[in-house]
Design a protein around this motif. Structure first.
Motif, short mmCIF file in Angstrom:
data_model
loop_
_atom_site.label_atom_id
_atom_site.label_comp_id
_atom_site.label_asym_id
_atom_site.label_seq_id
_atom_site.Cartn_x
_atom_site.Cartn_y
_atom_site.Cartn_z
N THR A 84 0.84 -1.21 0.00
CA THR A 84 0.00 0.00 0.00
C THR A 84 0.87 1.25 0.00
N ALA A 85 1.89 1.28 0.86
CA ALA A 85 2.78 2.44 0.93
C ALA A 85 3.55 2.62 -0.38
N LEU A 86 4.00 1.54 -0.98
CA LEU A 86 4.69 1.64 -2.26
C LEU A 86 3.79 2.30 -3.30
N VAL A 141 8.74 -4.70 -8.64
CA VAL A 141 9.48 -5.40 -9.69
C VAL A 141 9.40 -6.90 -9.46
N GLU A 142 9.53 -7.30 -8.21
CA GLU A 142 9.49 -8.72 -7.85
C GLU A 142 8.90 -8.84 -6.45
N ARG A 143 8.13 -9.90 -6.26
CA ARG A 143 7.47 -10.10 -4.97
C ARG A 143 7.46 -11.58 -4.63
N VAL A 165 16.26 1.37 -7.37
CA VAL A 165 15.69 0.05 -7.10
C VAL A 165 16.06 -0.30 -5.66
N ILE A 166 15.07 -0.76 -4.89
CA ILE A 166 15.30 -1.11 -3.50
C ILE A 166 14.85 -2.54 -3.22
N HIS A 200 19.26 -0.19 -0.53
CA HIS A 200 19.57 0.22 -1.91
C HIS A 200 20.03 -0.99 -2.70
N ARG A 201 19.46 -1.19 -3.86
CA ARG A 201 19.89 -2.27 -4.75
C ARG A 201 20.68 -1.71 -5.93
#
Length: 134
Positions: A48-50, A58-60, A78-79, A92-93
């Motif tokens: 929800t926050a995203l 991107v991936e879950r 990207v995180i 951080h990614r």
């Protein structure tokens, strides 16, 4: 000649200001979540926050979400968000256009992460423990 000196001074000022905008990369580590929430409720709060902050998933997978944000088509971050029923972390990614080097990054990235963290906390604390999250 004076215009050349002015140009050099402007360039030097711009470089100094640019250097001042780099800060250590903000890492959110093991932030506690309210008791009595399930891992699924924590995940839903993060999602929800995203969405509220306009990050894209991107991936879950259980316990881990990778998300990205793009601004003005030149700034990208990207995180990784790791979570369980007790806590979550944001790291951080990768990034583009945010001057990432030697553990430092443009302050815009840190602002994005700070606001996301605040939104996650707001969503987590907006419901009673037994109520489903939005």
């Amino acid at each position: 000649m004076p215009s050349r000196l002015g140009s050099v001074l402007l360039l030097a000022a711009a470089l100094l200001l640019g250097a001042c905008s780099s800060k250590p990369v903000l890492e959110i580590r093991q932030t506690d979540v309210p008791q009595s929430l399930s891992q699924q409720q924590v995940e839903q709060a993060i999602l929800t926050a995203l969405q509220q902050r306009r990050w894209s998933v991107v991936e879950r997978r259980p316990g881990h979400i990778t998300a990205s944000i793009v601004q003005r088509q030149i700034l990208r971050a990207v995180i990784d968000i790791r979570y369980d029923e007790r806590s979550y972390s944001i790291s951080h990614r990768s990034s583009e256009g945010l001057e990432y080097r030697d553990g430092k990054i443009h302050r815009t990235y840190n602002n994005w992460v700070t606001y996301l963290d605040r939104n996650i906390q707001q969503v987590l604390h907006s419901r009673a423990p037994n109520e489903p999250l939005p």
